[in-house]
Motif scaffolding. Structure first.
Motif, short mmCIF file in Angstrom:
data_model
loop_
_atom_site.label_atom_id
_atom_site.label_comp_id
_atom_site.label_asym_id
_atom_site.label_seq_id
_atom_site.Cartn_x
_atom_site.Cartn_y
_atom_site.Cartn_z
N MET A 490 0.81 -1.21 0.00
CA MET A 490 0.00 0.00 0.00
C MET A 490 0.85 1.27 0.00
O MET A 490 0.42 2.31 -0.46
CB MET A 490 -0.97 -0.04 1.20
CG MET A 490 -0.73 0.98 2.27
SD MET A 490 -1.83 0.73 3.68
CE MET A 490 -2.80 2.18 3.61
N ARG A 491 2.06 1.17 0.52
CA ARG A 491 2.85 2.41 0.60
C ARG A 491 4.00 2.45 -0.40
O ARG A 491 4.97 3.17 -0.21
CB ARG A 491 3.33 2.63 2.02
CG ARG A 491 4.14 1.49 2.58
CD ARG A 491 4.20 1.61 4.07
NE ARG A 491 5.10 0.63 4.63
CZ ARG A 491 6.01 0.89 5.55
NH1 ARG A 491 6.15 2.09 6.03
NH2 ARG A 491 6.78 -0.06 6.02
N GLN A 492 3.89 1.64 -1.44
CA GLN A 492 4.88 1.77 -2.51
C GLN A 492 4.57 3.00 -3.35
O GLN A 492 3.40 3.26 -3.62
CB GLN A 492 4.82 0.53 -3.39
CG GLN A 492 5.96 -0.43 -3.08
CD GLN A 492 5.70 -1.80 -3.61
OE1 GLN A 492 5.03 -1.97 -4.63
NE2 GLN A 492 6.22 -2.79 -2.91
N PHE A 493 5.60 3.68 -3.77
CA PHE A 493 5.36 4.86 -4.61
C PHE A 493 4.78 4.40 -5.95
O PHE A 493 5.31 3.49 -6.59
CB PHE A 493 6.65 5.66 -4.84
CG PHE A 493 6.36 7.02 -5.41
CD1 PHE A 493 6.17 8.11 -4.57
CD2 PHE A 493 6.23 7.22 -6.79
CE1 PHE A 493 5.88 9.36 -5.08
CE2 PHE A 493 5.92 8.47 -7.30
CZ PHE A 493 5.75 9.54 -6.45
N GLY A 494 3.68 5.04 -6.33
CA GLY A 494 3.04 4.65 -7.60
C GLY A 494 1.73 3.91 -7.38
O GLY A 494 1.12 3.44 -8.33
N GLY A 495 1.31 3.84 -6.12
CA GLY A 495 0.10 3.09 -5.81
C GLY A 495 -1.20 3.81 -6.13
O GLY A 495 -2.26 3.20 -6.17
N TYR A 496 -1.14 5.09 -6.39
CA TYR A 496 -2.39 5.81 -6.67
C TYR A 496 -2.94 5.34 -8.03
O TYR A 496 -2.21 5.37 -9.03
CB TYR A 496 -2.18 7.33 -6.69
CG TYR A 496 -3.49 8.06 -6.89
CD1 TYR A 496 -4.30 8.39 -5.82
CD2 TYR A 496 -3.95 8.39 -8.18
CE1 TYR A 496 -5.52 9.02 -5.99
CE2 TYR A 496 -5.18 9.01 -8.37
CZ TYR A 496 -5.95 9.33 -7.27
OH TYR A 496 -7.16 9.95 -7.45
N PRO A 497 -4.20 4.92 -8.06
CA PRO A 497 -4.76 4.43 -9.34
C PRO A 497 -5.04 5.58 -10.30
O PRO A 497 -6.01 6.33 -10.14
CB PRO A 497 -6.06 3.74 -8.92
CG PRO A 497 -6.39 4.22 -7.53
CD PRO A 497 -5.16 4.82 -6.94
#
Ligand code: ME8
Length: 513
Positions: A490-497
């Protein structure tokens, strides 16, 4: 699955809750919320310490029965915790049957240890501290060092606990492990140990309001033995429950005033009873206001209810957690207002506003997928990626202020990224025909995506601190934080859809004068 059990002290109900109580409880709540967020099996206990002479006397003063009085004040603690968004799993009161039953079981185990004996106690007793003092600890005129009131010379027959028998084991524990935190407190406790531990009396004859000692009707538990056992009685220690086996031992968060009880008496009694000792005791510092000690008599107080009514729970939680945990620190209204306006309204609030309004204006609210990358992105992305280790380290070490410091580095990096990349110029340039326009468009997409993604990570990391504002933030980003079964993912960079629709909402932190 990792488990995390955290406790606040149980607070005396001889008065309404004050800011010191709120401080410890906010810290415990922040830790508990962080551990829940990362998926640990978490249990957070708070409660009230309701026995003892002081409390009986306070009830008298109010012309109430002690039962009515303790009910009324315990309800005030609960009301403040709900006002401050405290997510405790259990609230124990030492007058509850479940506590008394567990405390009696603990008592029986202590008796069985062979380290309890009967003796006459004679000493200087302060009824306000419910503690005996050595002559050398009293102030001139035989005044107790805390309340500065005359101590009484008391002689009575008591049960004693052979603390002296635990000297070596405690010394070993405190010298060689991280049992007492932070280092200043560890050294303080080592100093106490160096003077040699003395046995202490664990029952009282001249106190009426307490847990009666079986077979000795005129005697009650010493209030600290009663109180400390709450940490296990709340887990249904009386019935050797699953809850107890799952969560004990735990971590105690306390103010520096009560470390001897937690770092020496409590582990020694647990050793005697054959129960595991706590994982850690973390002692935070004391708050002063305008450079002076907090005191009801001088009127130098910070009213937690009024402060929260004025500012809301989250800014209060933020400000208190921003202070160096473990050290003493001074509260001023000016510092509070400054932190609110600078960190929350200007920095975080503004970052959200700028980002949301640009996504609205340039992409009709639909967050674009990132396009072209440039070196300036790496600066931001590195800060965002670095946050995970920093926050974890801070929270594992009971340093919420360090977590805040790291999170706000990302907030400022993101604001700087807006200034550096000048998205408004990219928006103009993308209208140009041909390759230049295409490139500007691809850049703008990257910049806005990276800003939204940074805000998503900020929302994750502030959610233990400011749960309501974090929700407000994610709502505007058009996402929720609820399905966080995989904390690392959940906290990997790039997770925003990308492609999600943002939903502009109310200003998160309206600026105040
Ligand atoms: O000691 N600054 O209860 P209590 C920061 N019932 N924290 C402060 C503070 C200050 N100026 N003043 C108080 C008791 N605190 C016992 C505990 S536990 C088994 C029994 C906080 O109502 C701090 O957490 O006197 C301190 O330890 C606690 O209030 C004492 O609360």
């Amino acid at each position: 699955m990792t488990k995390f059990y955290v406790t606040s002290p149980i607070y005396y109900v001889n008065d309404v809750p004050h800011i010191g109580h709120a401080y410890t409880t906010i810290a415990a709540d922040t830790l508990a919320r962080y551990h829940r967020l990362k998926g640990d099996a978490t249990y957070f206990l708070t409660g009230t310490d309701e026995h003892g002479q002081n409390i009986a006397r306070a009830a008298d003063r109010h012309g109430e029965t002690v039962e009515d009085y303790t009910d009324r004040i315990a309800a005030k603690f609960k009301a403040l915790w709900s006002q401050l968004d405290i997510s405790y799993d259990d609230f124990i009161r030492t007058t509850e049957p479940r506590h008394i039953e567990g405390a009696l079981k603990f008592w029986e185990k202590l008796l069985a240890s062979g380290d309890v004996y009967r003796d006459t106690y004679a000493g200087w007793y302060c009824q306000f501290c419910e503690a005996f003092y050595d002559e050398s600890e009293l102030l001139p005129g035989n005044l107790d060092p805390v309340h500065k009131r005359p101590a009484e010379w008391v002689e009575e027959s008591n049960y004693f606990f052979r603390l002296s028998a635990y000297q070596t084991r405690l010394q070993h524990l405190i010298e060689n492990t991280g049992f007492v935190q932070p280092e200043t407190r560890r050294r303080e406790i080592l100093g106490v140990l160096r003077q040699g531990l003395r046995d202490f009396s664990i029952s009282r004859q001249h106190v009426r309001w307490g847990i009666p000692i079986p077979g000795s009707p005129d005697e009650v538990f010493y209030v600290w033995v009663d109180a400390l056992s709450n940490y296990i009685t709340a887990l249904d220690y009386a019935h050797d429950s699953e809850l107890y086996h799952k969560f004990w031992p735990g971590n105690h968060l306390v103010g520096k005033d009560i470390i001897r009880f937690h770092c020496l008496y409590w582990p020694a009694m647990l050793m005697a009873a054959g129960e595991p000792i706590p994982e850690q005791v973390f002692a935070h510092g004391y708050i002063t206001k305008d450079g002076e000690k907090l005191s009801k008599t001088t009127g130098n107080i910070i009213d937690p209810v009024a402060l929260t009514e004025e500012w809301g729970a989250d800014p209060v939680r933020y400000f208190f957690m921003k202070q160096p945990f473990g050290s003493d620190w001074n509260y001023t209204d000016e510092a509070f207002i400054r932190a609110y306006n600078a960190d929350l309204a200007d920095q975080l609030g503004n970052l959200l506003n700028r980002t949301v309004s640009m996504v609205m204006r340039y992409y009709a609210g639909q967050v674009p997928a990132p396009g072209l990358e440039e070196p300036v992105d790496t600066v931001l992305v590195d800060v965002a990626r670095g946050l995970r280790l920093q926050v974890d380290h801070a929270m594992e070490h009971f340093a919420p202020h360090e977590a805040i410091g790291a999170i706000w580095e990302l907030v400022s990096a993101a604001n700087k990224y807006v200034d550096d990349t000048e998205p408004w110029n990219l928006a103009k340039a993308r209208k140009e025909a041909g390759e230049a326009g295409k490139q500007a468009d691809a850049r703008l997409a990257t910049v806005l995506y990276n800003l939204v993604e940074s805000l998503r990570l900020i929302a994750i990391y502030i959610s233990p601190l400011m749960p309501t504002k974090a929700r407000g933030l994610t709502e505007q980003l058009g996402i929720t934080l609820d399905n966080h079964d995989d904390w690392e993912h959940m906290r990997q960079f790039g997770g925003y859809p990308a492609g999600s629709q943002i939903k502009p909402g109310a200003v998160l932190f309206p600026k105040k004068d």
